[in-house]
Design a protein around this motif. Sequence first.
Motif, short mmCIF file in Angstrom:
data_model
loop_
_atom_site.label_atom_id
_atom_site.label_comp_id
_atom_site.label_asym_id
_atom_site.label_seq_id
_atom_site.Cartn_x
_atom_site.Cartn_y
_atom_site.Cartn_z
N THR A 154 0.71 -1.00 0.00
CA THR A 154 -0.04 0.02 0.08
C THR A 154 1.05 1.39 -0.23
O THR A 154 0.64 2.28 -0.81
CB THR A 154 -0.88 -0.19 1.12
OG1 THR A 154 -1.95 -1.07 1.19
CG2 THR A 154 -1.74 1.29 1.30
N VAL A 157 2.65 1.21 -3.77
CA VAL A 157 2.25 1.58 -5.12
C VAL A 157 0.54 2.51 -4.82
O VAL A 157 -0.13 2.69 -6.04
CB VAL A 157 1.56 0.36 -5.83
CG1 VAL A 157 2.73 -0.33 -5.95
CG2 VAL A 157 0.43 -0.71 -5.05
N LYS A 161 -4.13 0.35 -6.21
CA LYS A 161 -3.41 -0.65 -6.81
C LYS A 161 -3.34 -1.94 -5.94
O LYS A 161 -3.36 -2.96 -6.13
CB LYS A 161 -2.00 -0.13 -7.42
CG LYS A 161 -1.39 -1.20 -8.14
CD LYS A 161 -2.07 -1.75 -9.32
CE LYS A 161 -2.47 -0.91 -10.54
NZ LYS A 161 -2.88 -1.53 -11.80
N GLU A 164 -6.39 -4.02 -5.84
CA GLU A 164 -6.38 -4.88 -6.63
C GLU A 164 -5.34 -5.99 -6.85
O GLU A 164 -5.64 -6.90 -7.17
CB GLU A 164 -6.18 -3.85 -8.17
CG GLU A 164 -6.05 -4.55 -9.31
CD GLU A 164 -5.48 -3.96 -10.67
OE1 GLU A 164 -4.95 -4.24 -11.62
OE2 GLU A 164 -5.73 -2.43 -10.48
N LEU A 165 -4.15 -5.82 -6.45
CA LEU A 165 -3.18 -6.86 -6.52
C LEU A 165 -3.60 -7.97 -5.28
O LEU A 165 -3.07 -8.93 -5.57
CB LEU A 165 -1.75 -6.33 -6.30
CG LEU A 165 -1.28 -5.50 -7.60
CD1 LEU A 165 0.11 -4.76 -7.27
CD2 LEU A 165 -1.26 -6.22 -8.69
N ASP A 176 5.72 -5.45 -15.39
CA ASP A 176 4.73 -4.79 -14.66
C ASP A 176 5.23 -4.24 -13.40
O ASP A 176 4.78 -3.17 -13.08
CB ASP A 176 3.59 -5.82 -14.40
CG ASP A 176 2.98 -6.22 -15.85
OD1 ASP A 176 2.72 -5.37 -16.77
OD2 ASP A 176 2.44 -7.66 -15.86
N LEU A 180 5.02 -0.21 -12.27
CA LEU A 180 4.14 0.05 -10.96
C LEU A 180 5.04 0.78 -9.77
O LEU A 180 4.63 1.16 -8.95
CB LEU A 180 3.52 -1.24 -10.35
CG LEU A 180 2.30 -1.78 -11.30
CD1 LEU A 180 1.85 -3.09 -10.66
CD2 LEU A 180 1.25 -0.66 -11.12
#
Length: 264
Positions: A154, A157, A161, A164-165, A176, A180
């Motif tokens: 947290t 990113v 995000k 989401e991950l 990726d 990020l």
Amino acid sequence: MSNTVLYETDGAIATVTLNRPGRLNAMNKELIVAMVETMERASSDLAIRVLILTGAGRGFCAGGDLAGFADGEFKEEQAIETKIADLRQSMRTSQRLRESSFVSIAAINGACAGAGLSWALACDLRYAAQSAKFSTAFLNAGLSGDFGGTFSLTQIVGTAKARELYLLSDRFSAADAERLGIVSEAVPDEDLLAHVRGKALQMADAAPVALRCIKQNLNDATKLSMSEAMDNEADRHSRCGTTEDNTEAAKAFLEKRKPSFKGR
């Protein structure tokens, strides 16, 4: 001492290698205990300025060894309070990577998932081999996550995000991860360790007191108010200014030579 975690030093640089290559360095109890011992050893050695964390073979760390969950290794009959306390003790490894005076660098040479990703995220810097694959992975194992991964991701990113991950638990590539900001750079597989060691040498050659204080400032930035953080900045900056290393840095700059720092 167990050989599931290897520890070696070269001057001011320590290298910690997770060593269960046949299981992509997945965590079993032996490896976790060895990692706890290794991180306590490293954090108590004030001669270590930079620590590199990497994995043997094709993986960095694939997280908890699911074979251990399946055969009951992690399901001993214990009171839940004991399980919580034992896990929390093991999770101090992530705190050591984040809070110790040395700068920690994850050299992510392959599969990096679950608690293995948590360890990588706890490091100050991360570099990945281009072939490395990542996943938060916990949801797929019916678990909520440990070793500080949700906290660290947290911060790195951002909330959206990170959610989401973790909530989708999809795999993502080293490219990726670089996009990020999870890793600073994705480099050719064969160049990874040399690249990371070059970064480690760069920091190991820097002024030790200043390096340590900069890390403390950066850690403060995640938990203090701006006013409190600036109070600490002023204190550390002023104290660094009284060191022999500060004088040596100025002289070396004016004399156009490499400084020779003493750590005082």
